[in-house]
Design a protein around this motif. Structure first.
Motif, PDB file in Angstrom:
ATOM      1  N   LEU A  43       0.853  -1.188   0.000  1.00 58.16           N
ATOM      2  CA  LEU A  43       0.000   0.000   0.000  1.00 58.16           C
ATOM      3  C   LEU A  43       0.889   1.239   0.000  1.00 58.16           C
ATOM      4  O   LEU A  43       1.614   1.491   0.966  1.00 58.16           O
ATOM      5  CB  LEU A  43      -0.923  -0.009   1.226  1.00 58.16           C
ATOM      6  N   ASP A  44       0.832   2.017  -1.063  1.00 56.03           N
ATOM      7  CA  ASP A  44       1.787   3.121  -1.231  1.00 56.03           C
ATOM      8  C   ASP A  44       1.599   4.270  -0.253  1.00 56.03           C
ATOM      9  O   ASP A  44       2.461   5.142  -0.146  1.00 56.03           O
ATOM     10  CB  ASP A  44       1.771   3.635  -2.664  1.00 56.03           C
ATOM     11  N   PHE A  45       0.534   4.286   0.502  1.00 56.31           N
ATOM     12  CA  PHE A  45       0.300   5.355   1.478  1.00 56.31           C
ATOM     13  C   PHE A  45       0.699   4.937   2.895  1.00 56.31           C
ATOM     14  O   PHE A  45       0.599   5.718   3.835  1.00 56.31           O
ATOM     15  CB  PHE A  45      -1.176   5.795   1.453  1.00 56.31           C
ATOM     16  N   VAL A  46       1.170   3.705   3.053  1.00 60.49           N
ATOM     17  CA  VAL A  46       1.525   3.172   4.368  1.00 60.49           C
ATOM     18  C   VAL A  46       3.038   3.258   4.587  1.00 60.49           C
ATOM     19  O   VAL A  46       3.821   2.837   3.749  1.00 60.49           O
ATOM     20  CB  VAL A  46       1.057   1.705   4.513  1.00 60.49           C
ATOM     21  N   HIS A  47       3.406   3.813   5.746  1.00 58.03           N
ATOM     22  CA  HIS A  47       4.799   3.887   6.185  1.00 58.03           C
ATOM     23  C   HIS A  47       4.878   3.124   7.509  1.00 58.03           C
ATOM     24  O   HIS A  47       4.112   3.416   8.425  1.00 58.03           O
ATOM     25  CB  HIS A  47       5.234   5.336   6.378  1.00 58.03           C
ATOM     26  N   VAL A  48       5.772   2.172   7.590  1.00 54.42           N
ATOM     27  CA  VAL A  48       5.855   1.288   8.753  1.00 54.42           C
ATOM     28  C   VAL A  48       7.074   1.646   9.596  1.00 54.42           C
ATOM     29  O   VAL A  48       8.167   1.854   9.076  1.00 54.42           O
ATOM     30  CB  VAL A  48       5.935  -0.191   8.310  1.00 54.42           C
ATOM     31  N   ASP A  49       6.855   1.702  10.902  1.00 52.64           N
ATOM     32  CA  ASP A  49       7.917   1.994  11.859  1.00 52.64           C
ATOM     33  C   ASP A  49       7.977   0.847  12.861  1.00 52.64           C
ATOM     34  O   ASP A  49       7.026   0.629  13.623  1.00 52.64           O
ATOM     35  CB  ASP A  49       7.624   3.317  12.561  1.00 52.64           C
ATOM     36  N   ILE A  50       9.076   0.089  12.842  1.00 52.90           N
ATOM     37  CA  ILE A  50       9.262  -1.050  13.738  1.00 52.90           C
ATOM     38  C   ILE A  50      10.301  -0.691  14.785  1.00 52.90           C
ATOM     39  O   ILE A  50      11.351  -0.145  14.457  1.00 52.90           O
ATOM     40  CB  ILE A  50       9.740  -2.293  12.960  1.00 52.90           C
ATOM     41  N   LEU A  51       9.997  -1.023  16.030  1.00 50.02           N
ATOM     42  CA  LEU A  51      10.966  -0.869  17.100  1.00 50.02           C
ATOM     43  C   LEU A  51      11.139  -2.239  17.754  1.00 50.02           C
ATOM     44  O   LEU A  51      10.205  -2.765  18.342  1.00 50.02           O
ATOM     45  CB  LEU A  51      10.504   0.153  18.125  1.00 50.02           C
ATOM     46  N   GLU A  52      12.337  -2.810  17.585  1.00 42.39           N
ATOM     47  CA  GLU A  52      12.646  -4.081  18.231  1.00 42.39           C
ATOM     48  C   GLU A  52      13.399  -3.791  19.514  1.00 42.39           C
ATOM     49  O   GLU A  52      14.417  -3.098  19.511  1.00 42.39           O
ATOM     50  CB  GLU A  52      13.495  -4.972  17.324  1.00 42.39           C
ATOM     51  N   ALA A  53      12.903  -4.326  20.617  1.00 46.68           N
ATOM     52  CA  ALA A  53      13.539  -4.137  21.920  1.00 46.68           C
ATOM     53  C   ALA A  53      13.902  -5.511  22.473  1.00 46.68           C
ATOM     54  O   ALA A  53      13.031  -6.349  22.691  1.00 46.68           O
ATOM     55  CB  ALA A  53      12.600  -3.406  22.869  1.00 46.68           C
ATOM     56  N   ASP A  54      15.208  -5.716  22.687  1.00 48.44           N
ATOM     57  CA  ASP A  54      15.674  -7.015  23.166  1.00 48.44           C
ATOM     58  C   ASP A  54      17.145  -6.884  23.553  1.00 48.44           C
ATOM     59  O   ASP A  54      17.742  -5.822  23.389  1.00 48.44           O
ATOM     60  CB  ASP A  54      15.513  -8.066  22.059  1.00 48.44           C
ATOM     61  N   SER A  55      17.711  -7.968  24.019  1.00 48.73           N
ATOM     62  CA  SER A  55      19.125  -7.943  24.397  1.00 48.73           C
ATOM     63  C   SER A  55      20.035  -8.040  23.174  1.00 48.73           C
ATOM     64  O   SER A  55      21.215  -7.708  23.248  1.00 48.73           O
ATOM     65  CB  SER A  55      19.437  -9.073  25.370  1.00 48.73           C
ATOM     66  N   LYS A  93      12.009   1.836   1.269  1.00 49.86           N
ATOM     67  CA  LYS A  93      11.808   3.286   1.363  1.00 49.86           C
ATOM     68  C   LYS A  93      10.809   3.681   2.468  1.00 49.86           C
ATOM     69  O   LYS A  93      11.009   4.658   3.160  1.00 49.86           O
ATOM     70  CB  LYS A  93      11.332   3.809   0.009  1.00 49.86           C
ATOM     71  N   ARG A  94       9.749   2.935   2.628  1.00 49.92           N
ATOM     72  CA  ARG A  94       8.703   3.307   3.586  1.00 49.92           C
ATOM     73  C   ARG A  94       8.735   2.475   4.863  1.00 49.92           C
ATOM     74  O   ARG A  94       7.745   2.364   5.560  1.00 49.92           O
ATOM     75  CB  ARG A  94       7.336   3.201   2.912  1.00 49.92           C
ATOM     76  N   LEU A  95       9.901   1.920   5.172  1.00 49.80           N
ATOM     77  CA  LEU A  95      10.068   1.122   6.381  1.00 49.80           C
ATOM     78  C   LEU A  95      11.210   1.693   7.198  1.00 49.80           C
ATOM     79  O   LEU A  95      12.332   1.863   6.712  1.00 49.80           O
ATOM     80  CB  LEU A  95      10.376  -0.334   6.024  1.00 49.80           C
ATOM     81  N   ARG A  96      10.912   2.014   8.452  1.00 48.91           N
ATOM     82  CA  ARG A  96      11.954   2.480   9.377  1.00 48.91           C
ATOM     83  C   ARG A  96      12.062   1.432  10.488  1.00 48.91           C
ATOM     84  O   ARG A  96      11.068   1.051  11.095  1.00 48.91           O
ATOM     85  CB  ARG A  96      11.586   3.840   9.967  1.00 48.91           C
ATOM     86  N   TYR A  97      13.265   0.982  10.713  1.00 50.92           N
ATOM     87  CA  TYR A  97      13.530  -0.025  11.743  1.00 50.92           C
ATOM     88  C   TYR A  97      14.483   0.560  12.767  1.00 50.92           C
ATOM     89  O   TYR A  97      15.467   1.203  12.403  1.00 50.92           O
ATOM     90  CB  TYR A  97      14.155  -1.279  11.116  1.00 50.92           C
TER      91      TYR A  97
END
Length: 109
Positions: free
Chosen positions: A31-43, A53-57
């Motif tokens: 979906l060209d209007f969706v921007h995904v932001d993932i935050l992984e929290a772990d050791s 382009k539209r994914l921030r990790y």
């Protein structure tokens, strides 16, 4: 369609969770209007995904045995790129038309 942010807090505690997230990302990033932001929290970092382009990790070091989902959701929401933010789980698939309807209803007030 106005751009939206989808935020996903993550702790990879099983192969299934990672596989589910990959499926969810494949669906959302179509979906060209969706921007995904993932935050992984772990050791240590467990999730790796090709640059998109539209994914921030982001990875945050956290060695606590309990995953503080709300804490990380608050960080993700504060840093969202767009005013409309969807909070997503790693195993949720929603049809495109439902996402579009929800965004339209939000835009209409």
């Amino acid at each position: 369609m106005e751009n939206i942010s989808i935020v996903i807090p993550l702790r990879v505690d099983s192969y299934e969770r990672e596989a589910n997230l990959r499926c969810v990302l494949k669906s959302l990033l179509q979906l060209d209007f969706v921007h995904v932001d993932i935050l992984e929290a772990d050791s240590e970092q467990h999730f790796f995904y090709p640059e998109f382009k539209r994914l921030r990790y982001r990875f945050v070091y956290d060695n606590e045995p309990v995953f503080h989902r709300t804490k990380y959701l608050n960080l993700l929401i504060k840093g969202a790129s767009f005013p409309i933010v969807g909070i997503w789980d790693t195993d949720v698939l929603i049809p495109e038309n439902q996402i579009r309807q929800a965004v339209n209803r939000i835009q209409e007030g």
